[in-house]
Design a protein around this motif. Structure first.
Motif, PDB file in Angstrom:
ATOM      1  N   ILE A  90       0.693  -1.041   0.059  1.00 44.09           N
ATOM      2  CA  ILE A  90      -0.054  -0.085   0.012  1.00 44.09           C
ATOM      3  C   ILE A  90       1.034   1.278   0.048  1.00 44.09           C
ATOM      4  O   ILE A  90       0.697   2.178  -0.932  1.00 44.09           O
ATOM      5  N   GLN A  92       3.634   1.634  -1.120  1.00 44.90           N
ATOM      6  CA  GLN A  92       4.539   1.721  -2.283  1.00 44.90           C
ATOM      7  C   GLN A  92       3.462   2.537  -3.433  1.00 44.90           C
ATOM      8  O   GLN A  92       4.185   2.890  -4.322  1.00 44.90           O
ATOM      9  N   THR A  93       2.161   2.510  -3.244  1.00 43.87           N
ATOM     10  CA  THR A  93       1.164   3.220  -4.244  1.00 43.87           C
ATOM     11  C   THR A  93       1.338   4.646  -3.665  1.00 43.87           C
ATOM     12  O   THR A  93       0.595   5.296  -4.576  1.00 43.87           O
ATOM     13  N   THR A 229      -6.787   6.119 -11.943  1.00 36.89           N
ATOM     14  CA  THR A 229      -5.377   6.372 -11.050  1.00 36.89           C
ATOM     15  C   THR A 229      -5.665   5.312 -10.016  1.00 36.89           C
ATOM     16  O   THR A 229      -6.944   5.203  -9.526  1.00 36.89           O
ATOM     17  N   PHE A 230      -4.521   4.858  -9.508  1.00 32.48           N
ATOM     18  CA  PHE A 230      -4.859   3.932  -8.045  1.00 32.48           C
ATOM     19  C   PHE A 230      -5.503   4.622  -6.996  1.00 32.48           C
ATOM     20  O   PHE A 230      -6.456   4.005  -6.462  1.00 32.48           O
ATOM     21  N   TRP A 231      -5.116   5.865  -6.571  1.00 34.75           N
ATOM     22  CA  TRP A 231      -5.932   6.569  -5.912  1.00 34.75           C
ATOM     23  C   TRP A 231      -6.459   7.871  -6.771  1.00 34.75           C
ATOM     24  O   TRP A 231      -5.924   8.421  -7.447  1.00 34.75           O
ATOM     25  N   GLU A 234      -4.669  11.473  -6.899  1.00 31.86           N
ATOM     26  CA  GLU A 234      -3.523  11.447  -7.731  1.00 31.86           C
ATOM     27  C   GLU A 234      -3.917  12.458  -8.954  1.00 31.86           C
ATOM     28  O   GLU A 234      -2.978  13.209  -9.493  1.00 31.86           O
ATOM     29  N   ILE A 294      -4.170  -5.856  -4.998  1.00 28.97           N
ATOM     30  CA  ILE A 294      -2.947  -4.974  -5.450  1.00 28.97           C
ATOM     31  C   ILE A 294      -2.114  -5.475  -6.601  1.00 28.97           C
ATOM     32  O   ILE A 294      -2.114  -4.722  -7.675  1.00 28.97           O
ATOM     33  N   GLN A 298      -2.296  -3.986 -10.549  1.00 29.31           N
ATOM     34  CA  GLN A 298      -0.851  -3.383 -11.199  1.00 29.31           C
ATOM     35  C   GLN A 298      -0.553  -4.116 -12.309  1.00 29.31           C
ATOM     36  O   GLN A 298      -0.142  -3.566 -13.374  1.00 29.31           O
TER      37      GLN A 298
END
Length: 394
Positions: A90, A92-93, A229-231, A234, A294, A298
Motif C-alpha cells: 500500500i 508503495q502506491t 489512477t490507483f488513488w 492523484e 493490488i 498493477q
C-alpha cells in the motif's frame, strides 16, 4: 423452508423491499442463480469487486494463507507477514509521507479510526464534513455523514461536527484553527458521483495548511483503480494527511485501512496507549487477499484501462431519457427525470440479467461501477440490456 424464506424469516432486514436475488456462485463480472440465471454485476457489490468476483490470484492467495494460520492475536501485537507485506505494498502506491497503515475491518471502522487519530494528534475537537457525504453507518462515521434523513433518528451523534457544501471554495473559510480535520470523499459516491476541479482541491489543501487542520480523504469507493489512477487524489495534485480505504481493497474479502505519516499515526501509542483497538483488523486471510488484489490491479494494468472502458459506456449509453452522465473513470451516474422513471428501468434490467442500482442520496441516477476487469464485449452486452430497459420503461 427454502433459502428465500429463511432469508426473510431469520436474517435481519435493512428494508421492506430487498432485492432478494438468490446467488449460488460468482465469477468475473457474473453472478449465477440456483436455476442457471446469469447476472452481469454492474455495481461490483457496491464498489467492492474491482478485480471481479473470485479472481484466480485472490483465491490462490486465500487458499495459501488458509494453510498457514487464521486469526492469531488482536491487531498490532504479532508480526504477521500478510499484514506487513500488505502495508508495504500500500505504501508503495502512495507519496512517501503516507508511510503508516492501520488495518481494520471495514470502511466505517477506517473512518472511525481516522476521526480519532485527527482529534488525538491535533488536540482539537471540531470536525468538518460535506453535504451529502457518505462515510459509513456506525455512530462516528454517521456523525460526519452529510444527509440528515439518515442521521435524524440516531441523534444525538458526535458533537462538534459542522457540514459545508462540497466543491464550493468560498466555504473553505469555515476551516479554522479550531478544526481538527475536514473529512471529504475525493469523489462523492452516494451523492451520485459528484466531483470538484483541481483548483478546489488545491485551495482545500492550502487552507488546511494555513490552519493546521488535517485533511482526511475518503477513498473507500474511489480507491484501488476505480477512477483510472490507483488513488483518485492523484489526479488533483494534492496529498491528504490521512487516507481511508476499504471496499475494492480486499478482492471480495472484508478489510479497510486508515493511513497517515508515522508522526501522526504515532499519536495513537500514548496518552492513552492502544488509542485504537481492533480484534480482527488486518485478518491474515483478508490481508493476503488484499495484497493479491493490488498485484492484479498493477500487473493487469486495470487502472490504465479505465478511461477507455468508461468512454465506451458513454458512447453506447445514449438515449433521450438519459439526461446526463456524470463520471470519474468507472464511477458513473446516469441521470434520469426522477426515481419514478428510473426504478422500473432498474427492475427490468435485473429481470434481463443486468444488476444496477441507484444512489442513497441521489435516487434519480443509475449507478454503474462494474468490475475493472469487464471487457469491451461485456460492456456492449450490458449496455444493450440497459438500453432495452430504458426503451421499454413505462
Amino acid at each position: 423452508m427454502n433459502n428465500r424464506q429463511l432469508f426473510l424469516n431469520h436474517l435481519a432486514q435493512t428494508t421492506d423491499f430487498p432485492l432478494a436475488i438468490e446467488i449460488e456462485r460468482a465469477e468475473g463480472i457474473y453472478l449465477y442463480g440456483p436455476n442457471g440465471e446469469r447476472y452481469v454485476d454492474l455495481i461490483s457489490g457496491i464498489g467492492v469487486s474491482n478485480v471481479g468476483h473470485r479472481h484466480p490470484r485472490v483465491i490462490a492467495a486465500i487458499q495459501a494463507q488458509l494453510e498457514k494460520y487464521l486469526h492469531l492475536m488482536v491487531y498490532g501485537e504479532y508480526v504477521q507477514s500478510p499484514q506487513t507485506l500488505l502495508a508495504q505494498a500500500i505504501c508503495q502506491t502512495l507519496p512517501s509521507q503516507l508511510d503508516n497503515v492501520y488495518l481494520v475491518n471495514s470502511g466505517s471502522e477506517a473512518v472511525e479510526g481516522a476521526i480519532k487519530l485527527a482529534k488525538r494528534y491535533s488536540n482539537r475537537r471540531e470536525i468538518l464534513s460535506c453535504v451529502n457525504a457518505y462515510h459509513g453507518s456506525s455512530h462516528g462515521s454517521l456523525s460526519v455523514g452529510g444527509n440528515e434523513m439518515f442521521k435524524r433518528a440516531y441523534r444525538p451523534l458526535l458533537p462538534g461536527i459542522r457540514t459545508i457544501p462540497f466543491g464550493e471554495e468560498e466555504y473553505l473559510a469555515h476551516i479554522t484553527e479550531h478544526t481538527a480535520a475536514i473529512i471529504m470523499e475525493t469523489v462523492q459516491g452516494e451523492a451520485g458521483v459528484r466531483f470538484a476541479d483541481p483548483a478546489y482541491f488545491a485551495a482545500l489543501r492550502s487552507r488546511c495548511d494555513e490552519t493546521g487542520t488535517l485533511l482526511i480523504l475518503d477513498e473507500i469507493q474511489s480507491g484501488f483503480g476505480r477512477t483510472g489512477t490507483f488513488w483518485a487524489f492523484e489526479s488533483y495534485g494534492i496529498v491528504p494527511d490521512i487516507l481511508v480505504c476499504a471496499k475494492g481493497m480486499g478482492g471480495g474479502m472484508p478489510i479497510g485501512a486508515f493511513i497517515a505519516g508515522k508522526e501522526v499515526m504515532g499519536s495513537l501509542k500514548t496518552n492513552p496507549l492502544l488509542g485504537h483497538i481492533t480484534t480482527f483488523g488486518g485478518h491474515p486471510v483478508s490481508a493476503a487477499a488484499s495484497l493479491a488484489t493490488i498485484q492484479v490491479i498493477q500487473e493487469e494494468n486495470l487502472a490504465q484501462q479505465v478511461a477507455g472502458k468508461a468512454a465506451l459506456f458513454k458512447k453506447l449509453l445514449v438515449h433521450p431519457r438519459i439526461k446526463s452522465c456524470r463520471h470519474v473513470g468507472l464511477m458513473m451516474a446516469l441521470e434520469f427525470e426522477s426515481f419514478e422513471v428510473l426504478k422500473p428501468i432498474i427492475d427490468r434490467a435485473i429481470s434481463k440479467g443486468v444488476i444496477t442500482d441507484w444512489f442513497l442520496f441521489c435516487d434519480d441516477s443509475m449507478r454503474i461501477a462494474p468490475p475493472l476487469t469487464i471487457s469491451e464485449e461485456q460492456i456492449a452486452e450490458a449496455c444493450n440490456v440497459l438500453l432495452d430497459a430504458i426503451e421499454h420503461q413505462g
